[in-house]
Design a protein around this motif. Structure first.
Motif, PDB file in Angstrom:
ATOM      1  N   ASP A 378      42.120  32.988  -4.615  1.00  0.00           N
ATOM      2  CA  ASP A 378      43.442  32.879  -4.017  1.00  0.00           C
ATOM      3  C   ASP A 378      43.464  32.421  -2.568  1.00  0.00           C
ATOM      4  O   ASP A 378      44.537  32.117  -2.045  1.00  0.00           O
ATOM      5  CB  ASP A 378      44.200  34.204  -4.154  1.00  0.00           C
ATOM      6  CG  ASP A 378      44.852  34.340  -5.522  1.00  0.00           C
ATOM      7  OD1 ASP A 378      44.871  33.346  -6.261  1.00  0.00           O
ATOM      8  OD2 ASP A 378      45.340  35.437  -5.849  1.00  0.00           O
ATOM      9  N   ILE A 379      42.340  32.396  -1.878  1.00  0.00           N
ATOM     10  CA  ILE A 379      42.311  31.731  -0.572  1.00  0.00           C
ATOM     11  C   ILE A 379      41.256  30.619  -0.604  1.00  0.00           C
ATOM     12  O   ILE A 379      40.526  30.395   0.348  1.00  0.00           O
ATOM     13  CB  ILE A 379      42.095  32.701   0.606  1.00  0.00           C
ATOM     14  CG1 ILE A 379      40.743  33.409   0.534  1.00  0.00           C
ATOM     15  CG2 ILE A 379      43.215  33.713   0.701  1.00  0.00           C
ATOM     16  CD1 ILE A 379      40.410  34.175   1.821  1.00  0.00           C
ATOM     17  N   ASP A 380      41.232  29.928  -1.741  1.00  0.00           N
ATOM     18  CA  ASP A 380      40.382  28.755  -1.931  1.00  0.00           C
ATOM     19  C   ASP A 380      38.894  29.061  -1.854  1.00  0.00           C
ATOM     20  O   ASP A 380      38.099  28.192  -1.489  1.00  0.00           O
ATOM     21  CB  ASP A 380      40.730  27.659  -0.912  1.00  0.00           C
ATOM     22  CG  ASP A 380      42.141  27.158  -1.087  1.00  0.00           C
ATOM     23  OD1 ASP A 380      42.548  26.932  -2.238  1.00  0.00           O
ATOM     24  OD2 ASP A 380      42.839  26.999  -0.078  1.00  0.00           O
ATOM     25  N   SER A 381      38.542  30.262  -2.180  1.00  0.00           N
ATOM     26  CA  SER A 381      37.146  30.666  -2.268  1.00  0.00           C
ATOM     27  C   SER A 381      37.122  31.938  -3.092  1.00  0.00           C
ATOM     28  O   SER A 381      38.044  32.764  -3.006  1.00  0.00           O
ATOM     29  CB  SER A 381      36.575  30.910  -0.865  1.00  0.00           C
ATOM     30  OG  SER A 381      35.204  31.210  -0.924  1.00  0.00           O
ATOM     31  N   ASN A 382      36.113  32.118  -3.892  1.00  0.00           N
ATOM     32  CA  ASN A 382      36.078  33.227  -4.827  1.00  0.00           C
ATOM     33  C   ASN A 382      35.727  34.535  -4.125  1.00  0.00           C
ATOM     34  O   ASN A 382      34.786  34.587  -3.328  1.00  0.00           O
ATOM     35  CB  ASN A 382      35.046  32.932  -5.919  1.00  0.00           C
ATOM     36  CG  ASN A 382      35.441  33.523  -7.257  1.00  0.00           C
ATOM     37  OD1 ASN A 382      36.514  34.096  -7.385  1.00  0.00           O
ATOM     38  ND2 ASN A 382      34.568  33.378  -8.240  1.00  0.00           N
ATOM     39  N   GLY A 383      36.495  35.587  -4.402  1.00  0.00           N
ATOM     40  CA  GLY A 383      36.200  36.864  -3.776  1.00  0.00           C
ATOM     41  C   GLY A 383      37.237  37.921  -4.106  1.00  0.00           C
ATOM     42  O   GLY A 383      38.233  37.672  -4.792  1.00  0.00           O
ATOM     43  N   TYR A 384      36.969  39.135  -3.619  1.00  0.00           N
ATOM     44  CA  TYR A 384      37.938  40.226  -3.714  1.00  0.00           C
ATOM     45  C   TYR A 384      38.745  40.214  -2.412  1.00  0.00           C
ATOM     46  O   TYR A 384      38.327  40.775  -1.401  1.00  0.00           O
ATOM     47  CB  TYR A 384      37.228  41.572  -3.894  1.00  0.00           C
ATOM     48  CG  TYR A 384      36.485  41.704  -5.198  1.00  0.00           C
ATOM     49  CD1 TYR A 384      37.177  41.845  -6.404  1.00  0.00           C
ATOM     50  CD2 TYR A 384      35.096  41.686  -5.235  1.00  0.00           C
ATOM     51  CE1 TYR A 384      36.497  41.964  -7.612  1.00  0.00           C
ATOM     52  CE2 TYR A 384      34.408  41.806  -6.432  1.00  0.00           C
ATOM     53  CZ  TYR A 384      35.111  41.945  -7.616  1.00  0.00           C
ATOM     54  OH  TYR A 384      34.434  42.067  -8.808  1.00  0.00           O
ATOM     55  N   TRP A 385      39.898  39.580  -2.441  1.00  0.00           N
ATOM     56  CA  TRP A 385      40.626  39.317  -1.207  1.00  0.00           C
ATOM     57  C   TRP A 385      41.672  40.385  -0.927  1.00  0.00           C
ATOM     58  O   TRP A 385      42.422  40.800  -1.822  1.00  0.00           O
ATOM     59  CB  TRP A 385      41.283  37.935  -1.267  1.00  0.00           C
ATOM     60  CG  TRP A 385      40.291  36.838  -1.509  1.00  0.00           C
ATOM     61  CD1 TRP A 385      40.232  35.994  -2.572  1.00  0.00           C
ATOM     62  CD2 TRP A 385      39.183  36.488  -0.663  1.00  0.00           C
ATOM     63  NE1 TRP A 385      39.173  35.127  -2.453  1.00  0.00           N
ATOM     64  CE2 TRP A 385      38.504  35.412  -1.285  1.00  0.00           C
ATOM     65  CE3 TRP A 385      38.697  36.971   0.547  1.00  0.00           C
ATOM     66  CZ2 TRP A 385      37.373  34.817  -0.739  1.00  0.00           C
ATOM     67  CZ3 TRP A 385      37.569  36.383   1.098  1.00  0.00           C
ATOM     68  CH2 TRP A 385      36.920  35.314   0.470  1.00  0.00           C
ATOM     69  N   THR A 432      35.906  52.174   3.208  1.00  0.00           N
ATOM     70  CA  THR A 432      34.450  52.094   3.031  1.00  0.00           C
ATOM     71  C   THR A 432      33.899  50.834   3.698  1.00  0.00           C
ATOM     72  O   THR A 432      32.882  50.886   4.404  1.00  0.00           O
ATOM     73  CB  THR A 432      34.104  52.088   1.536  1.00  0.00           C
ATOM     74  OG1 THR A 432      34.526  53.323   0.954  1.00  0.00           O
ATOM     75  CG2 THR A 432      32.613  51.905   1.326  1.00  0.00           C
ATOM     76  N   THR A 433      34.549  49.712   3.488  1.00  0.00           N
ATOM     77  CA  THR A 433      34.082  48.446   4.074  1.00  0.00           C
ATOM     78  C   THR A 433      34.145  48.491   5.592  1.00  0.00           C
ATOM     79  O   THR A 433      33.198  48.081   6.282  1.00  0.00           O
ATOM     80  CB  THR A 433      34.936  47.279   3.542  1.00  0.00           C
ATOM     81  OG1 THR A 433      34.811  47.222   2.114  1.00  0.00           O
ATOM     82  CG2 THR A 433      34.490  45.956   4.145  1.00  0.00           C
ATOM     83  N   ILE A 434      35.235  48.981   6.133  1.00  0.00           N
ATOM     84  CA  ILE A 434      35.402  49.039   7.582  1.00  0.00           C
ATOM     85  C   ILE A 434      34.371  49.970   8.210  1.00  0.00           C
ATOM     86  O   ILE A 434      33.786  49.667   9.259  1.00  0.00           O
ATOM     87  CB  ILE A 434      36.841  49.471   7.922  1.00  0.00           C
ATOM     88  CG1 ILE A 434      37.815  48.335   7.569  1.00  0.00           C
ATOM     89  CG2 ILE A 434      36.973  49.851   9.399  1.00  0.00           C
ATOM     90  CD1 ILE A 434      39.270  48.748   7.593  1.00  0.00           C
ATOM     91  N   LEU A 442      41.267  44.301  10.156  1.00  0.00           N
ATOM     92  CA  LEU A 442      41.452  44.253   8.707  1.00  0.00           C
ATOM     93  C   LEU A 442      40.728  43.024   8.176  1.00  0.00           C
ATOM     94  O   LEU A 442      41.104  41.893   8.493  1.00  0.00           O
ATOM     95  CB  LEU A 442      42.941  44.179   8.373  1.00  0.00           C
ATOM     96  CG  LEU A 442      43.298  44.133   6.884  1.00  0.00           C
ATOM     97  CD1 LEU A 442      42.952  45.460   6.216  1.00  0.00           C
ATOM     98  CD2 LEU A 442      44.791  43.808   6.706  1.00  0.00           C
ATOM     99  N   PRO A 443      39.681  43.194   7.362  1.00  0.00           N
ATOM    100  CA  PRO A 443      38.937  42.022   6.872  1.00  0.00           C
ATOM    101  C   PRO A 443      39.735  41.266   5.822  1.00  0.00           C
ATOM    102  O   PRO A 443      40.575  41.842   5.119  1.00  0.00           O
ATOM    103  CB  PRO A 443      37.676  42.643   6.269  1.00  0.00           C
ATOM    104  CG  PRO A 443      38.099  44.018   5.857  1.00  0.00           C
ATOM    105  CD  PRO A 443      39.123  44.465   6.864  1.00  0.00           C
ATOM    106  N   CYS A 444      39.489  39.961   5.716  1.00  0.00           N
ATOM    107  CA  CYS A 444      40.203  39.198   4.693  1.00  0.00           C
ATOM    108  C   CYS A 444      39.629  39.468   3.309  1.00  0.00           C
ATOM    109  O   CYS A 444      40.286  39.196   2.305  1.00  0.00           O
ATOM    110  CB  CYS A 444      40.209  37.709   5.020  1.00  0.00           C
ATOM    111  SG  CYS A 444      38.628  36.883   4.956  1.00  0.00           S
ATOM    112  N   SER A 445      38.412  40.018   3.245  1.00  0.00           N
ATOM    113  CA  SER A 445      37.818  40.455   1.982  1.00  0.00           C
ATOM    114  C   SER A 445      37.844  41.981   1.909  1.00  0.00           C
ATOM    115  O   SER A 445      37.639  42.658   2.917  1.00  0.00           O
ATOM    116  CB  SER A 445      36.370  39.970   1.877  1.00  0.00           C
ATOM    117  OG  SER A 445      35.680  40.656   0.853  1.00  0.00           O
ATOM    118  N   MET A 446      38.068  42.489   0.727  1.00  0.00           N
ATOM    119  CA  MET A 446      38.072  43.944   0.542  1.00  0.00           C
ATOM    120  C   MET A 446      36.681  44.544   0.691  1.00  0.00           C
ATOM    121  O   MET A 446      36.556  45.717   1.028  1.00  0.00           O
ATOM    122  CB  MET A 446      38.609  44.283  -0.857  1.00  0.00           C
ATOM    123  CG  MET A 446      40.069  43.956  -1.075  1.00  0.00           C
ATOM    124  SD  MET A 446      41.174  45.072  -0.188  1.00  0.00           S
ATOM    125  CE  MET A 446      40.881  46.619  -1.049  1.00  0.00           C
TER     126      MET A 446
END
Length: 707
Positions: A378-385, A432-434, A442-446
């Motif tokens: 959804d932001i032109d790259s695969n990931g958990y956004w 957890t990520t933070i 706030l990261p753009c990836s979860m």
């Protein structure tokens, strides 16, 4: 979705503009011509219009990365307009029309009256002031409707000596009157032309020259065009601001959105993106309903379900399908139409999903870690956004509101359970990520820091995707949804992080862009909307909108989806990008900018309260300044006016029209820790808020000190 532009999969459109030393507007396609040091008067007539046609890659229009649009609502294909007074008619084989009199000298390019879709190119030639005005009108000839383009080349001779200036019209332009190329001293000569451009998707014959001539002249059609658009604008909320350019951008943006429409479809542009995209349609509808335009609302909402149901390049369109429905219901009270479509699919079944289908798709797509949303592109790259989880939460919040309003208690309860569950899962994964990566933003990836995904580039605007496309932190509370967690707590910190990281590469006011035009984007103002949920960046949408006006217009109040830094090669006065990609004007970018602007001034909440001034800049709260919103659509078809005026330390809010459905929450950023007294209501000094009664009238707040 291609990795070249945000939120796009079916189209990857690029515009590469020629430098002034490589191309001239009189050159044929692909033939570079170097300018020669000669005087304007000595230039030989070229007979060729300024470049305004697709290049070899199908996307190059003006010689300097310029492109705009003229046309009419519902036209099959809008007309591309360019800096040098040329325009490109797409219907049929495609033809550029224009005037060889334009010579690439210093130019102004603007909308007539600041906002109308009549584009005016002004320059000097042979000692005369020349302006070329192009606009479209809907003309009925022989019982058939056509979009026709009217042009006027006006030549004014300010001197005491007669001059000769030939417009040099391109072939196919029909003269509407005989005019001389000899211009007497202190006189103006008008050369008027017409050409048919569109048949609204029909196949009946084109009009003949004689019928076009009989259909009326330039002035009559200009008056009709102006009357039509002013009438359409009168149906939506209007703004009057200390920065009048924002007024014109807001009005022209509404008009460009209508020109981009093709019949009943909300296309994103007239060049590059001449089709519907799922998330674009959702955002465009949300803005139109927020502004108070409900023209064809039923048809457009039902058309949108076929778009979100059939386009699977992105998931966010289907997850947020309930959102424009919720705005529509809040503003109009049209419960019957919503109820009749709540669980009813279209004729294509799941290809035209019901509102209920789209909400339950959110639950089915919660396959990510700990029950967050699944991996997407959804932001032109695969990931958990992060943006995906916020959009899913927004969709559930809107769906719960709809279920409550139509009396479907079971679905309202289901939506509440899903919302609470997804919010808990989202917050747990983000926490957890933070914590793991010691982040202060706030990261753009979860699941990864920005240094480990496509947001590693500080000029890639996707770092701010949750602040706009997520919608949730600002828009969900408008529908009564509880918000909590890092996506709310870190709003201000994330803006500070993103701007600070890019400070060496980008000027203040821009969020960046996308490959390869990493400077700014049509979404620049929209990215500031998340600041309304914070404290220190509440006016970000407005200041970033002003940046767009100052530095990135590729047409008058028109912007490419992504644009390069300004180029000094362009003859257009001011700062304008040398290249862009996507579409210009870009209807989804316009929607985000204008909704963020309006929300910064006034927003309607589902509980009936009206929030006023949340994003008003401090500079607009100084002695003698005025901010007005008229014809604002409140709940259940009300229309309210709000005017903020400042005299010394006194700020007066005047409420007119229909009484608001609930209390007015007056919350200027300038009020924070700066409130003395109010002539009515309840004052919360620490929050900088005054709660006023739900009534028309004038109320004065006294600040402790100026701003």
């Amino acid at each position: 979705m291609a990795a070249t532009a945000p939120w796009r999969g079916l189209v990857a459109a690029w515009v590469v503009a020629c430098l002034a030393t490589a191309c001239s507007p009189g050159a044929s396609s692909g033939t570079p011509v170097s300018p020669t040091a000669v005087t304007v008067a000595a230039l030989a007539p070229s007979g060729r219009p300024y470049t305004c046609a697709p290049g070899a890659d199908g996307t190059v229009y003006g010689s300097y990365g310029d492109a705009s649009a003229i046309g009419w609502p519902g036209n099959q294909q809008g007309v591309v307009a360019c800096l040098g007074g040329s325009f490109y008619v797409q219907s049929g084989a495609g033809t550029t029309y224009g005037y060889g009199v334009y010579d690439d000298t210093r130019t102004t390019w603007s909308n007539l009256d600041g906002y109308l879709p009549a584009l005016v190119t002004s320059f000097r030639r042979s000692g005369c002031d020349v302006s070329i005005t192009n606009f479209a009108d809907d003309v009925t000839v022989g019982g058939h409707d056509f979009v026709t383009i009217y042009s006027r080349v006006a030549v004014h001779n300010p001197s005491a000596v007669a001059r000769r200036v030939d417009p040099e019209p391109s072939g196919g332009l029909l003269p509407l009157a005989t005019a001389t190329s000899n211009v007497p001293p202190h006189a103006t000569v008008d050369h008027d032309y017409v050409v048919a451009a569109d048949r609204f998707g029909q196949s009946y014959p084109w009009p003949t020259p004689s019928t076009l001539e009989a259909a009326g002249g330039f002035d009559a059609h200009l008056a009709h065009m102006r009357s039509f658009w002013d009438s359409r604008l009168s149906t939506v909320a209007q703004v009057q601001l200390p920065d009048h350019r924002l007024e014109d951008a807001y009005r022209s943006g509404y008009i460009y959105t209508q020109i981009a429409r093709s019949a009943g479809h909300l296309d994103t542009g007239v060049n590059g993106y001449e089709m519907e995209f799922s998330h674009d349609v959702i955002g465009i509808l949300a803005n139109l309903f927020t502004q108070g335009d409900y023209t064809d609302a039923h048809a457009l909402l039902l058309d949108a379900r076929s778009v979100v149901g059939s386009q699977f390049q992105y998931e966010d369109g289907i997850w947020t399908y309930a959102w424009p429905w919720a705005i529509y219901l809040l503003k109009t009270g049209d419960v019957a139409f919503v109820a009749s479509n709540f669980s009813t699919e279209g004729s294509a079944g799941t290809g035209t999903p019901s509102i209920e289908d789209t909400a339950h798709q959110i639950a089915a797509d919660r396959t990510g870690p700990n029950g967050i949303m699944r991996r997407t592109d959804d932001i032109d790259s695969n990931g958990y956004w992060t943006v995906d989880d916020e959009e899913a939460l927004m969709g559930l919040a809107a769906y719960r509101y709809l279920a409550d309003r139509i009396g479907n208690a079971a679905e309202a309860a289901w939506a509440s359970q899903q919302y609470d569950s997804l919010l808990a899962a989202t917050n747990a994964v983000l926490d957890t990520t933070i914590s793991r990566y010691h982040l202060n933003y706030l990261p753009c990836s979860m699941v990864t820091p920005n240094t480990d995904n496509r947001c590693r580039n500080p000029e890639d605007a996707n770092w701010a995707a949750p602040m706009l496309f997520g919608r949730w932190a600002w828009d969900a509370p408008l529908f009564g949804a509880a918000v909590s967690g890092p996506a709310v707590d870190l709003v201000d910190a994330t803006y500070a992080y993103g701007f600070g990281r890019a400070a060496r590469e980008l000027p203040a006011g821009t969020f960046g862009g996308y490959p390869d035009d990493y400077y700014s984007s049509a979404y620049n103002a929209g990215y500031g909307s998340g600041g309304l949920a914070g404290s220190s960046h509440r006016d970000q949408a407005i200041t970033s909108y002003q940046f767009m006006i100052d530095h990135t217009q590729s047409g008058p109040y028109a912007w490419w989806e992504s644009s390069s830094a300004p180029s000094r090669a362009s003859p257009w006065a001011g700062d304008h990008p040398r290249a862009g990609q996507g579409s210009s004007p870009h209807a989804w970018g316009i929607a985000n900018a204008n909704k963020a602007l309006l929300d910064s001034l006034v927003a309607q909440r589902a509980d009936g309260s009206v929030l006023v001034g949340r994003g008003v800049p401090d500079t607009w709260v100084r002695d003698g300044q005025n901010v007005t919103v008229s014809n604002f659509p409140t709940a259940n078809a009300g229309r309210t006016g709000l005017a903020i005026s400042t005299h010394g330390l006194e700020v007066t809010l005047t409420v007119s029209g229909d009484a608001p459905p609930g209390p007015v929450l007056f919350e200027l950023p300038a009020f924070v820790d700066n409130l003395g007294s109010a002539t009515a209501g309840t004052v919360d000094a620490s929050a900088g808020a005054v709660t006023l009664p739900a009534a028309v009238g004038s109320y004065t707040v006294t600040m402790l000190h100026g701003v």
